[in-house]
Design a protein around this motif. Structure first.
Motif: not given
Length: 64
Positions: A33-57
């Motif tokens: 899926e594509v996640i729209t980030i155009s509504d976020l201000n300039k800066g540094v962010y962190f993306i947390s992804m959780l999978d079906d095996r509870n692994n977090q990236t």
């Protein structure tokens, strides 16, 4: 685009302050899926992804 070998079930985007600025939860697969980030201000962010095996990236996202 988000890609994973496993099924991604949750994606959260955090500001450097720790505040969640976007959250996507699915019983299916968010991968591809594509996640729209155009509504976020300039800066540094962190993306947390959780999978079906509870692994977090966590990845850093810089918007310029």
């Amino acid at each position: 685009m988000l890609q994973s070998v496993n099924t991604i079930t949750k994606v959260e985007i955090y500001a450097v302050t720790g505040q969640v600025v976007k959250s996507i939860v699915s019983n299916g697969n968010i991968s591809g899926e594509v996640i729209t980030i155009s509504d976020l201000n300039k800066g540094v962010y962190f993306i947390s992804m959780l999978d079906d095996r509870n692994n977090q990236t966590i990845k850093k996202l810089i918007i310029e």
